[in-house]
Design a protein around this motif. Structure first.
Motif, mmCIF file in Angstrom:
data_model
loop_
_atom_site.group_PDB
_atom_site.id
_atom_site.type_symbol
_atom_site.label_atom_id
_atom_site.label_comp_id
_atom_site.label_asym_id
_atom_site.label_seq_id
_atom_site.Cartn_x
_atom_site.Cartn_y
_atom_site.Cartn_z
ATOM 1 N N ALA A 133 2.192 6.131 1.410
ATOM 2 C CA ALA A 133 1.487 7.249 2.021
ATOM 3 C C ALA A 133 1.997 7.549 3.422
ATOM 4 C CB ALA A 133 -0.007 6.963 2.088
ATOM 5 N N ILE A 138 0.304 11.074 -0.492
ATOM 6 C CA ILE A 138 0.465 9.819 -1.223
ATOM 7 C C ILE A 138 1.375 10.091 -2.413
ATOM 8 C CG2 ILE A 138 -0.650 8.002 -2.565
ATOM 9 C CD1 ILE A 138 -3.212 8.548 -1.009
ATOM 10 N N LEU A 163 -4.212 1.820 1.956
ATOM 11 C CA LEU A 163 -4.040 1.848 0.505
ATOM 12 C C LEU A 163 -4.220 0.450 -0.061
ATOM 13 C CD1 LEU A 163 -0.749 3.930 -0.057
ATOM 14 C CD2 LEU A 163 -3.082 4.692 -0.445
#
Length: 173
Positions: A133, A138, A163
């Motif tokens: 990301a 993303i 994440l």
């Protein structure tokens, strides 16, 4: 649950995995120094040494790191400093994180935008998914049967702040 470590550590991005031999492998990107480091603790326990980090080389001062493992294979994902701050690199260990291969580029996530976060995981069959990301995008890339596919389409987000992923029949993030 057993506490393995008590103490303080820097507030920089960390990742952790437990390969097939039960060791503990950690990675850390010190954003002030721009260095990615790894640690392998062969038999983690309350008396283990959690202070010895091995530097592997330069890392982006903007991005976190990701680790995943299955059996003896351990994969470390990170980004390099400028001009490669928008690309993902990985290093592979085939001996439970004891030694590491040279960096391999997986290319751009989103050209010109610095990477911020990464997450990775293995399926029981050995396939790998990597999620990467920037601040607002993303993307994912998969390794199936030992070969990396192309970057998947990107998803636009408002503000990505981290994440994590795991596989349970499908990828969960």
């Amino acid at each position: 649950l057993e506490r393995l470590y008590t103490g303080s550590e820097a507030d920089w991005p960390h990742a952790l995995t437990v390969p097939g031999d039960g060791s503990l492998v950690r990675a850390w990107s010190n954003l002030l120094e721009g260095i990615v480091r790894v640690m392998r603790v062969p038999n983690p326990g309350p008396g283990s040494n959690f202070a010895t980090w091995t530097p592997l080389g330069a890392a982006s001062p903007y991005a976190g790191v990701a680790l995943t493992s299955l059996g003896a294979e351990v994969l470390l994902f990170y980004s390099l400093p400028s001009p490669d701050y928008d690309k993902v690199y990985y290093r592979q260990s085939l001996d439970y994180g004891q030694t590491w291969g040279s960096p391999v580029s997986l290319g751009w996530v989103y050209p010109g935008m610095a990477l911020r976060w990464m997450a990775a995981g293995h399926t029981p069959q050995g396939d790998v998914a990597l999620f990467a990301a920037t601040q607002t995008f993303i993307q994912f890339r998969r390794r199936v049967g030992g070969s990396w596919g192309p970057w998947g389409p990107f998803t636009t987000m408002n503000d990505v702040t981290g994440l994590a992923t795991f596989f349970q029949g499908d990828w969960n993030m």
